[in-house]
Motif scaffolding. Structure first.
Motif, PDB file in Angstrom:
ATOM      1  N   GLU A 148      45.270  44.875  27.702  1.00 28.21           N
ATOM      2  CA  GLU A 148      44.799  45.616  26.527  1.00 28.21           C
ATOM      3  C   GLU A 148      44.429  47.055  26.879  1.00 28.21           C
ATOM      4  O   GLU A 148      43.340  47.553  26.546  1.00 28.21           O
ATOM      5  CB  GLU A 148      43.612  44.891  25.886  1.00 28.21           C
ATOM      6  CG  GLU A 148      44.004  43.529  25.328  1.00 28.21           C
ATOM      7  CD  GLU A 148      42.807  42.777  24.734  1.00 28.21           C
ATOM      8  OE1 GLU A 148      41.674  43.290  24.832  1.00 28.21           O
ATOM      9  OE2 GLU A 148      43.023  41.698  24.191  1.00 28.21           O
ATOM     10  N   GLY A 149      45.297  47.667  27.652  1.00 25.67           N
ATOM     11  CA  GLY A 149      45.109  49.078  28.004  1.00 25.67           C
ATOM     12  C   GLY A 149      44.117  49.307  29.133  1.00 25.67           C
ATOM     13  O   GLY A 149      43.876  50.447  29.533  1.00 25.67           O
ATOM     14  N   GLN A 150      43.516  48.229  29.644  1.00 26.02           N
ATOM     15  CA  GLN A 150      42.535  48.379  30.736  1.00 26.02           C
ATOM     16  C   GLN A 150      43.181  48.043  32.076  1.00 26.02           C
ATOM     17  O   GLN A 150      43.958  47.090  32.173  1.00 26.02           O
ATOM     18  CB  GLN A 150      41.358  47.433  30.523  1.00 26.02           C
ATOM     19  CG  GLN A 150      40.278  47.989  29.606  1.00 26.02           C
ATOM     20  CD  GLN A 150      38.989  47.216  29.762  1.00 26.02           C
ATOM     21  OE1 GLN A 150      39.016  45.991  29.734  1.00 26.02           O
ATOM     22  NE2 GLN A 150      37.884  47.916  29.914  1.00 26.02           N
ATOM     23  N   ASN A 151      42.847  48.841  33.064  1.00 25.84           N
ATOM     24  CA  ASN A 151      43.345  48.600  34.425  1.00 25.84           C
ATOM     25  C   ASN A 151      42.334  47.701  35.128  1.00 25.84           C
ATOM     26  O   ASN A 151      41.204  48.125  35.398  1.00 25.84           O
ATOM     27  CB  ASN A 151      43.465  49.953  35.132  1.00 25.84           C
ATOM     28  CG  ASN A 151      44.304  49.857  36.377  1.00 25.84           C
ATOM     29  OD1 ASN A 151      44.426  48.783  36.963  1.00 25.84           O
ATOM     30  ND2 ASN A 151      44.886  50.967  36.789  1.00 25.84           N
ATOM     31  N   LEU A 152      42.738  46.442  35.404  1.00 30.17           N
ATOM     32  CA  LEU A 152      41.785  45.460  35.932  1.00 30.17           C
ATOM     33  C   LEU A 152      42.179  44.974  37.334  1.00 30.17           C
ATOM     34  O   LEU A 152      43.352  45.054  37.719  1.00 30.17           O
ATOM     35  CB  LEU A 152      41.698  44.261  34.988  1.00 30.17           C
ATOM     36  CG  LEU A 152      41.218  44.556  33.560  1.00 30.17           C
ATOM     37  CD1 LEU A 152      41.397  43.320  32.688  1.00 30.17           C
ATOM     38  CD2 LEU A 152      39.767  45.011  33.547  1.00 30.17           C
ATOM     39  N   LEU A 153      41.179  44.475  38.045  1.00 28.91           N
ATOM     40  CA  LEU A 153      41.420  43.885  39.376  1.00 28.91           C
ATOM     41  C   LEU A 153      40.892  42.461  39.384  1.00 28.91           C
ATOM     42  O   LEU A 153      39.815  42.186  38.825  1.00 28.91           O
ATOM     43  CB  LEU A 153      40.694  44.703  40.448  1.00 28.91           C
ATOM     44  CG  LEU A 153      41.287  46.085  40.697  1.00 28.91           C
ATOM     45  CD1 LEU A 153      40.210  47.096  41.042  1.00 28.91           C
ATOM     46  CD2 LEU A 153      42.315  46.015  41.829  1.00 28.91           C
ATOM     47  N   ARG A 154      41.667  41.581  40.057  1.00 30.48           N
ATOM     48  CA  ARG A 154      41.235  40.177  40.132  1.00 30.48           C
ATOM     49  C   ARG A 154      41.485  39.647  41.553  1.00 30.48           C
ATOM     50  O   ARG A 154      42.489  39.992  42.182  1.00 30.48           O
ATOM     51  CB  ARG A 154      42.016  39.342  39.121  1.00 30.48           C
ATOM     52  CG  ARG A 154      41.722  37.866  39.232  1.00 30.48           C
ATOM     53  CD  ARG A 154      42.591  37.050  38.315  1.00 30.48           C
ATOM     54  NE  ARG A 154      41.851  36.592  37.149  1.00 30.48           N
ATOM     55  CZ  ARG A 154      42.390  36.174  36.025  1.00 30.48           C
ATOM     56  NH1 ARG A 154      43.702  36.196  35.882  1.00 30.48           N
ATOM     57  NH2 ARG A 154      41.643  35.739  35.039  1.00 30.48           N
ATOM     58  N   THR A 155      40.571  38.804  42.011  1.00 31.07           N
ATOM     59  CA  THR A 155      40.714  38.191  43.340  1.00 31.07           C
ATOM     60  C   THR A 155      41.852  37.175  43.330  1.00 31.07           C
ATOM     61  O   THR A 155      41.991  36.395  42.378  1.00 31.07           O
ATOM     62  CB  THR A 155      39.385  37.495  43.733  1.00 31.07           C
ATOM     63  OG1 THR A 155      38.359  38.476  43.720  1.00 31.07           O
ATOM     64  CG2 THR A 155      39.462  36.861  45.104  1.00 31.07           C
ATOM     65  N   PRO A 171      38.375  39.145  36.010  1.00 29.10           N
ATOM     66  CA  PRO A 171      38.958  40.488  36.041  1.00 29.10           C
ATOM     67  C   PRO A 171      37.906  41.569  35.782  1.00 29.10           C
ATOM     68  O   PRO A 171      37.070  41.422  34.880  1.00 29.10           O
ATOM     69  CB  PRO A 171      39.987  40.455  34.904  1.00 29.10           C
ATOM     70  CG  PRO A 171      40.309  39.022  34.737  1.00 29.10           C
ATOM     71  CD  PRO A 171      39.053  38.270  35.039  1.00 29.10           C
ATOM     72  N   ARG A 172      37.958  42.633  36.597  1.00 31.20           N
ATOM     73  CA  ARG A 172      36.959  43.714  36.497  1.00 31.20           C
ATOM     74  C   ARG A 172      37.646  45.074  36.590  1.00 31.20           C
ATOM     75  O   ARG A 172      38.671  45.215  37.249  1.00 31.20           O
ATOM     76  CB  ARG A 172      35.948  43.634  37.643  1.00 31.20           C
ATOM     77  CG  ARG A 172      35.311  42.291  37.858  1.00 31.20           C
ATOM     78  CD  ARG A 172      34.297  41.978  36.781  1.00 31.20           C
ATOM     79  NE  ARG A 172      33.642  40.697  37.071  1.00 31.20           N
ATOM     80  CZ  ARG A 172      32.768  40.113  36.276  1.00 31.20           C
ATOM     81  NH1 ARG A 172      32.435  40.675  35.129  1.00 31.20           N
ATOM     82  NH2 ARG A 172      32.226  38.955  36.605  1.00 31.20           N
ATOM     83  N   THR A 173      36.986  46.057  35.981  1.00 26.48           N
ATOM     84  CA  THR A 173      37.489  47.431  36.126  1.00 26.48           C
ATOM     85  C   THR A 173      36.951  48.022  37.429  1.00 26.48           C
ATOM     86  O   THR A 173      35.941  47.537  37.972  1.00 26.48           O
ATOM     87  CB  THR A 173      37.008  48.324  34.966  1.00 26.48           C
ATOM     88  OG1 THR A 173      35.579  48.365  34.989  1.00 26.48           O
ATOM     89  CG2 THR A 173      37.486  47.804  33.619  1.00 26.48           C
ATOM     90  N   PHE A 174      37.606  49.082  37.900  1.00 24.94           N
ATOM     91  CA  PHE A 174      37.174  49.767  39.118  1.00 24.94           C
ATOM     92  C   PHE A 174      35.722  50.240  38.964  1.00 24.94           C
ATOM     93  O   PHE A 174      34.890  50.060  39.853  1.00 24.94           O
ATOM     94  CB  PHE A 174      38.102  50.965  39.392  1.00 24.94           C
ATOM     95  CG  PHE A 174      37.660  51.813  40.549  1.00 24.94           C
ATOM     96  CD1 PHE A 174      37.933  51.429  41.859  1.00 24.94           C
ATOM     97  CD2 PHE A 174      36.953  52.993  40.339  1.00 24.94           C
ATOM     98  CE1 PHE A 174      37.509  52.210  42.932  1.00 24.94           C
ATOM     99  CE2 PHE A 174      36.528  53.773  41.409  1.00 24.94           C
ATOM    100  CZ  PHE A 174      36.814  53.381  42.703  1.00 24.94           C
TER     101      PHE A 174
END
Lengths: 91, 207
Positions: free
Chosen positions: A57-64, A21-24
């Motif tokens: 945890e409050g972070q907007n994440l993206l995952r493949t 998972p990563r942030t923009f």
């Protein structure tokens, strides 16, 4: 990363990087994209279902997602083949 | 399979570095020869400030030689800078790490796509210098054959060395051109393969 990449090469970089998972922000930094272009590419991959957005945890994440696997496998096979059976250059 | 791929990739990246270094040597020798060939002829202008019409071609030779060689070095340095980043990353790649290997392949292709014009210019500069130096060798050969410098004199021996040097740099320039040509053929082929791959990947992406 410098140089001229094709959109498929950029998609591959984003999808590979987002296996975790990563942030923009971290994606556009890692893949050397500006915000506008990064948003376009990430938006496309989200629309196709290859990236999934979620909150942690409050972070907007993206995952493949698993749906991206056929693209990643095909890309891997085609690009490794360029130097596996392709023409070689040496002095 | 990955081991072979990584080895091929390393060989090509190192060969490209060798190609750039060959160009640096060619450019440095071009500067040296343009100075060595032209400066003695325009020495009166430099020392006494006396100008003669026959100095013009030699003055032009020195200026053009310098300009071409500096351009040659600049192009090479620009390419070397971008290329060094790829070399540094390549040294850290494990043979089992497919993703890292593909990452380097993507970077190398992106580097070639962006620098195609500069790489072709390097080839053109090598050809220009090679042909130009071959042309300057003609009057030198004529002077030697006509025995304008009696054999045994120091100046005749010096002339032979200058001639051999001129021919060596000309050969280096033309050799650099031929290997750049081979390099661009191979990489153009790869780019066309990635274009075809793009069509297949597009179909997969669109489902």
């Amino acid at each position: 990363m410098k140089g001229k990449r094709t959109q498929y090469e950029i998609y591959w970089e984003i999808l590979t990087y987002c296996r975790n998972p990563r942030t923009f922000t971290s994606i556009i930094h890692r893949c050397s994209l500006n915000s506008k272009i990064g948003q376009e590419h990430i938006g496309f991959l989200e629309d196709k279902g290859y990236l999934r957005r979620f909150e942690d945890e409050g972070q907007n994440l993206l995952r493949t997602t698993d749906d991206a696997m056929p693209f990643l496998d095909a890309f891997r096979e085609m690009y490794l083949e360029l130097f596996d059976r392709g023409p070689d250059f040496k002095l | 399979m990955e081991q072979t791929t990584l080895n091929r990739l390393k060989l090509e990246i190192q060969s490209f570095k060798g190609l750039i270094i060959t160009n640096f040597i060619g450019a440095a020798l071009t500067i040296a020869f343009s100075v060595a060939y032209a400066v003695p002829k325009i020495m009166p202008l430099l020392v006494a400030g006396s100008f003669e019409l026959q100095m013009i071609p030699y003055l032009a030779l020195a200026i053009v030689g310098f300009a071409v060689a500096i351009n040659w070095i600049t192009r090479g340095a620009e390419l070397m800078e971008g290329h060094d980043n790829i070399v540094t990353e390549l040294e850290e790649v494990s043979p089992d790490d497919d993703e890292a290997i593909i990452g380097i392949i993507v970077q190398s292709l992106a580097f070639y796509r962006e620098n195609q014009p500069k790489i072709r210019q390097l080839g053109m500069l090598g050809r220009v210098v090679g042909v130009f130096l071959l042309l300057t060798a003609v009057p030198q050969i004529q002077a030697l054959v006509a025995s304008e410098y009696p054999l045994g004199q120091v100046i005749a021996i010096g002339q032979v060395f200058v001639l051999l040097g001129t021919l060596a740099v000309a050969a280096l320039g033309l050799y650099a051109t031929s290997i750049i040509s081979r390099f661009t053929v191979k990489w153009d082929k790869r780019l066309s393969v990635t274009d075809e791959a793009g069509e297949k990947l597009d179909r997969i992406l669109e489902g």
